[in-house]
Design a protein around this motif. Structure first.
Motif, PDB file in Angstrom:
ATOM      1  N   GLU A   1      37.719  28.529   1.478  1.00 28.41           N
ATOM      2  CA  GLU A   1      37.950  29.491   0.392  1.00 28.41           C
ATOM      3  C   GLU A   1      37.010  29.319  -0.805  1.00 28.41           C
ATOM      4  OE1 GLU A   1      39.871  32.150   0.141  1.00 28.41           O
ATOM      5  OE2 GLU A   1      41.125  31.925   1.900  1.00 28.41           O
ATOM      6  N   PRO A   2      36.678  28.088  -1.223  1.00 24.40           N
ATOM      7  CA  PRO A   2      35.807  27.955  -2.397  1.00 24.40           C
ATOM      8  C   PRO A   2      34.445  28.625  -2.233  1.00 24.40           C
ATOM      9  CG  PRO A   2      36.840  25.851  -1.892  1.00 24.40           C
ATOM     10  CD  PRO A   2      37.167  26.785  -0.756  1.00 24.40           C
ATOM     11  N   TYR A   3      34.058  28.938  -1.022  1.00 27.55           N
ATOM     12  CA  TYR A   3      32.742  29.523  -0.775  1.00 27.55           C
ATOM     13  C   TYR A   3      32.772  31.042  -0.612  1.00 27.55           C
ATOM     14  CZ  TYR A   3      31.959  24.638  -0.060  1.00 27.55           C
ATOM     15  OH  TYR A   3      31.915  23.282  -0.248  1.00 27.55           O
ATOM     16  N   VAL A   4      33.955  31.625  -0.569  1.00 29.48           N
ATOM     17  CA  VAL A   4      34.083  33.057  -0.318  1.00 29.48           C
ATOM     18  C   VAL A   4      33.427  33.892  -1.412  1.00 29.48           C
ATOM     19  CG1 VAL A   4      35.739  34.965  -0.129  1.00 29.48           C
ATOM     20  CG2 VAL A   4      36.099  32.864   1.168  1.00 29.48           C
ATOM     21  N   ALA A   5      33.700  33.590  -2.664  1.00 32.15           N
ATOM     22  CA  ALA A   5      33.183  34.426  -3.760  1.00 32.15           C
ATOM     23  C   ALA A   5      31.658  34.515  -3.745  1.00 32.15           C
ATOM     24  CB  ALA A   5      33.673  33.899  -5.105  1.00 32.15           C
TER      25      ALA A   5
END
Length: 113
Positions: free
Chosen positions: A16-20
């Motif tokens: 998730e931390p890499y989605v943006a």
């Protein structure tokens, strides 16, 4: 980080931390992001997703590519980004292609997915 816009399939939530930054829909957006990052940032992303790539591909292969749910589409975009940063991380050791100066290219066509 349960915002619908950043949700991945349950078994890939640690990414998730890499989605943006990396679940971007076009190659040009992914390439622009690559150029905006340091080699250390690219390496961090690559090191997080590469060990899960085979599993992610297997997960996506079980779905209809023409009718992916949003969470699976984001996972696919992360994989596309991983491919885009693999050469800078593993070969170039820098975000830009070595000895390319100010040269650049624009993508004129994108795959449908």
């Amino acid at each position: 980080m349960t915002n619908q816009a950043t949700t991945l399939p349950e078994s890939f939530r640690e990414l998730e931390p890499y989605v943006a930054d990396w679940a971007l829909p076009t190659r040009q957006e992914r390439y622009d992001m690559r150029l905006s990052k340091t080699i250390d940032e690219l390496g961090e992303f690559y090191d997080a997703i590469a060990p899960r790539a085979e599993e992610a591909i297997g997960y996506l292969n079980e779905l209809d590519l023409n009718d992916l749910p949003d969470d699976a589409t984001r996972l696919l975009h992360l994989l596309y980004s991983m491919v885009l940063v693999s050469y800078p991380v593993n070969v170039f050791k820098q975000p830009r292609i070595p000895d390319s100066g100010a040269a650049f290219f624009d993508t004129v066509a994108e795959p449908s997915v």
